[in-house]
Design a protein around this motif. Structure first.
Motif, PDB file in Angstrom:
ATOM      1  N   ARG A  41     -10.766   1.302 -17.830  1.00 12.91           N
ATOM      2  CA  ARG A  41     -11.176   2.006 -16.608  1.00 12.91           C
ATOM      3  C   ARG A  41     -11.806   3.356 -16.957  1.00 12.91           C
ATOM      4  N   LEU A  42     -12.622   3.834 -16.031  1.00 18.01           N
ATOM      5  CA  LEU A  42     -13.177   5.177 -16.139  1.00 18.01           C
ATOM      6  C   LEU A  42     -12.080   6.166 -15.770  1.00 18.01           C
ATOM      7  N   ARG A  43     -11.886   7.162 -16.585  1.00 19.42           N
ATOM      8  CA  ARG A  43     -10.796   8.103 -16.378  1.00 19.42           C
ATOM      9  C   ARG A  43     -10.932   8.839 -15.037  1.00 19.42           C
ATOM     10  N   ALA A  44      -9.784   9.149 -14.452  1.00 16.55           N
ATOM     11  CA  ALA A  44      -9.757   9.810 -13.149  1.00 16.55           C
ATOM     12  C   ALA A  44     -10.375  11.199 -13.193  1.00 16.55           C
ATOM     13  N   ASP A  45     -10.338  11.840 -14.373  1.00 15.84           N
ATOM     14  CA  ASP A  45     -10.874  13.202 -14.458  1.00 15.84           C
ATOM     15  C   ASP A  45     -12.380  13.229 -14.731  1.00 15.84           C
ATOM     16  N   PHE A  46     -13.016  12.051 -14.756  1.00 15.71           N
ATOM     17  CA  PHE A  46     -14.479  12.042 -14.871  1.00 15.71           C
ATOM     18  C   PHE A  46     -15.055  12.357 -13.495  1.00 15.71           C
ATOM     19  N   ALA A  47     -15.767  13.448 -13.390  1.00 11.40           N
ATOM     20  CA  ALA A  47     -16.360  13.865 -12.119  1.00 11.40           C
ATOM     21  C   ALA A  47     -17.708  13.182 -11.945  1.00 11.40           C
ATOM     22  N   ILE A  48     -17.796  12.269 -10.994  1.00 10.53           N
ATOM     23  CA  ILE A  48     -19.047  11.568 -10.732  1.00 10.53           C
ATOM     24  C   ILE A  48     -20.018  12.555 -10.086  1.00 10.53           C
ATOM     25  N   PRO A  49     -21.157  12.817 -10.702  1.00 13.88           N
ATOM     26  CA  PRO A  49     -22.081  13.840 -10.185  1.00 13.88           C
ATOM     27  C   PRO A  49     -22.592  13.528  -8.779  1.00 13.88           C
ATOM     28  N   ASP A  50     -22.639  14.543  -7.930  1.00 15.60           N
ATOM     29  CA  ASP A  50     -23.168  14.373  -6.573  1.00 15.60           C
ATOM     30  C   ASP A  50     -24.633  13.951  -6.585  1.00 15.60           C
ATOM     31  N   ALA A  51     -25.356  14.347  -7.630  1.00 16.80           N
ATOM     32  CA  ALA A  51     -26.789  14.057  -7.694  1.00 16.80           C
ATOM     33  C   ALA A  51     -27.092  12.611  -8.056  1.00 16.80           C
ATOM     34  N   TRP A  52     -26.096  11.850  -8.473  1.00 20.30           N
ATOM     35  CA  TRP A  52     -26.346  10.459  -8.838  1.00 20.30           C
ATOM     36  C   TRP A  52     -26.769   9.653  -7.616  1.00 20.30           C
ATOM     37  N   SER A  53     -27.471   8.563  -7.863  1.00 22.17           N
ATOM     38  CA  SER A  53     -27.859   7.663  -6.783  1.00 22.17           C
ATOM     39  C   SER A  53     -26.612   7.006  -6.189  1.00 22.17           C
ATOM     40  N   PRO A  54     -26.664   6.583  -4.922  1.00 27.92           N
ATOM     41  CA  PRO A  54     -25.502   5.899  -4.326  1.00 27.92           C
ATOM     42  C   PRO A  54     -25.055   4.681  -5.140  1.00 27.92           C
ATOM     43  N   GLN A  55     -26.011   3.957  -5.717  1.00 24.13           N
ATOM     44  CA  GLN A  55     -25.644   2.771  -6.489  1.00 24.13           C
ATOM     45  C   GLN A  55     -24.892   3.143  -7.763  1.00 24.13           C
ATOM     46  N   ALA A  56     -25.357   4.162  -8.479  1.00 25.50           N
ATOM     47  CA  ALA A  56     -24.668   4.593  -9.693  1.00 25.50           C
ATOM     48  C   ALA A  56     -23.269   5.104  -9.364  1.00 25.50           C
ATOM     49  N   LYS A  57     -23.137   5.838  -8.270  1.00 25.26           N
ATOM     50  CA  LYS A  57     -21.822   6.318  -7.854  1.00 25.26           C
ATOM     51  C   LYS A  57     -20.886   5.150  -7.558  1.00 25.26           C
ATOM     52  N   ALA A  58     -21.409   4.118  -6.886  1.00 24.74           N
ATOM     53  CA  ALA A  58     -20.575   2.967  -6.533  1.00 24.74           C
ATOM     54  C   ALA A  58     -20.088   2.233  -7.782  1.00 24.74           C
ATOM     55  N   VAL A  59     -20.961   2.065  -8.780  1.00 25.46           N
ATOM     56  CA  VAL A  59     -20.557   1.401 -10.018  1.00 25.46           C
ATOM     57  C   VAL A  59     -19.492   2.233 -10.737  1.00 25.46           C
ATOM     58  N   ALA A  60     -19.699   3.546 -10.805  1.00 28.85           N
ATOM     59  CA  ALA A  60     -18.739   4.411 -11.478  1.00 28.85           C
ATOM     60  C   ALA A  60     -17.392   4.404 -10.765  1.00 28.85           C
ATOM     61  N   ARG A  61     -17.406   4.439  -9.422  1.00 26.35           N
ATOM     62  CA  ARG A  61     -16.137   4.409  -8.685  1.00 26.35           C
ATOM     63  C   ARG A  61     -15.415   3.079  -8.878  1.00 26.35           C
ATOM     64  N   ALA A  62     -16.184   1.977  -8.944  1.00 28.47           N
ATOM     65  CA  ALA A  62     -15.551   0.680  -9.209  1.00 28.47           C
ATOM     66  C   ALA A  62     -14.888   0.678 -10.574  1.00 28.47           C
ATOM     67  N   ALA A  63     -15.532   1.311 -11.560  1.00 24.57           N
ATOM     68  CA  ALA A  63     -14.941   1.400 -12.894  1.00 24.57           C
ATOM     69  C   ALA A  63     -13.669   2.233 -12.887  1.00 24.57           C
TER      70      ALA A  63
END
Length: 387
Positions: A302-324
């Motif tokens: 899994r992607l670690r909880a302390d990885f801050a998904i950047p606000d500037a990312w596209s909605p699709q990239a954010k969704a993949v990262a949150r799923a991870a």
């Protein structure tokens, strides 16, 4: 994964030697049999609006959130496995930006087909590639699933229990979407997965190294799952992937990502040298070379909880990262390190690939799933992860 099936013979032999003697009866899913676990709760929402079927019940492990670090702590071997892969290894989105199977430059990844069995032919599938006269590839009908009738009914575990003249698979009657696109046949293709959802029966069918040669379909291995059930195929059996896991429910899909939320786990590969010849639930098989102490097939990352998904990312990239982060990645096959699979689609935002590559193996962690597997209600032959 082609090289993996070359190594399956030893594993199949070992599996065959582990049980009792005598001839097994034909195992059909239509036969009455006790359920491995209690009835599952309401099914998870469909993964794709065109499918109109659940991608397994809501209680299945692939639909279970694993971001509670108190319940799902870091695996004891996390540091060693990270170093084995390389902490700087980037997260690679392994899918293309084209919906055109003839666009070989950008049509890569694993597309899937949706069919209605009532209006679809069920062509015969042969596991005898030698008969094609064009290619020889060792096949595994004994660990494959087939339909035994022309209407798709009578799903049989172990195609050798069905006469060769009656083994069927729901290859679409028209265009068949397949990994590699319109690659020109076996000489131009790699693994050539064909993934099919029969939406009338809510049943998933997946084939490995599937080709239509002179009007005849061939495959190295085929597998099937009831998408409304947590039932698993037999332990010790491969599938269209080396871990014996279903592929389609674990793919990143553009429409899901565009909605802002992917509510299921994804699949990930690592190179052969980083994988052991062992498997852990929910995997059913392992293939490749023997690397003791390396990552078992079926392991959860899994992607670690302390990885801050950047606000500037596209909605699709954010969704993949949150799923991870929320559902994780299951180690499913041999391939390139930290390559996460998805379906090719022109609806993907081209920014996704570079954005996700800023995630590295150092941002990931392997997960201990003992909260499930050590629970008294756990059944090793079921995908059920919640009660």
């Amino acid at each position: 994964m082609t090289k993996l099936y070359a190594s399956l013979a030893l594993g199949l032999l070992a599996a065959a030697c582990g049980g009792g003697g005598g001839s097994a009866p034909i195992a059909t899913e239509n036969a009455s049999a006790p359920a491995p676990v209690a009835a599952a709760p309401a099914a998870a929402p469909p993964a794709d609006s065109t499918i109109d079927c659940p991608m397994f019940p809501a209680s299945a492990i692939f639909n279970t959130r694993i971001d509670d670090t108190a319940r799902f702590p870091v695996h004891a071997d996390n540091a060693a496995w990270q170093e084995l892969v390389g902490r700087a290894t980037p997260f690679t989105a392994n899918w293309g930006t084209s919906s055109n199977p003839s666009d070989l430059q950008d049509y890569w990844g694993m597309p899937f087909n949706v069919v209605d069995a009532a209006a679809t032919q069920w062509p015969l599938v042969s596991f005898d590639y030698a008969a094609s006269g064009l290619v020889f590839e060792a096949s595994y009908p004994a660990q494959s699933d087939c339909a035994s009738s022309a209407d798709g009914s009578g799903v049989v575990r172990g195609c050798t229990q069905v006469p060769a003249s009656q083994r069927r698979f729901p290859f679409p009657s028209g265009t068949t979407l397949a990994e590699g696109g319109d690659c020109g046949g076996p000489s131009g293709c790699g693994d050539r997965h064909v993934l099919v959802v029969d939406k009338a029966a809510c049943r998933l069918w997946e084939a490995f190294y599937a080709h239509r040669i002179a009007g005849q379909w061939y495959a190295v291995a085929t597998a099937s799952w009831d998408l409304r059930s947590n039932a698993m195929r037999p332990d010790g059996w491969g599938a269209a992937d080396a871990a014996g896991l279903p592929i389609t429910p674990l793919l990143a899909k553009a429409n899901e990502a565009a909605s802002g939320e992917i509510r299921h786990a994804l699949r990930v590969t690592f190179r052969d040298a980083a994988l052991s010849l062992q498997h852990v639930w929910p995997a059913r098989f392992a293939a490749g070379s023997d690397n003791p102490g390396a990552i078992p097939f079926g392991s959860l990352l899994r992607l670690r909880a302390d990885f801050a998904i950047p606000d500037a990312w596209s909605p699709q990239a954010k969704a993949v990262a949150r799923a991870a982060q929320r559902y994780g990645l299951y180690v499913a096959d041999n391939g390139a390190d930290l390559h996460v699979q998805g379906a090719p689609d022109s609806a993907w935002d081209p920014a996704v690939w570079q954005q996700l590559r800023s995630i590295t193996m150092a941002d990931m962690e392997f997960v201990d799933t003992g909260a499930i597997t050590r629970d008294a209600r756990f059944a090793k032959d079921s995908l059920q992860a919640g009660w």
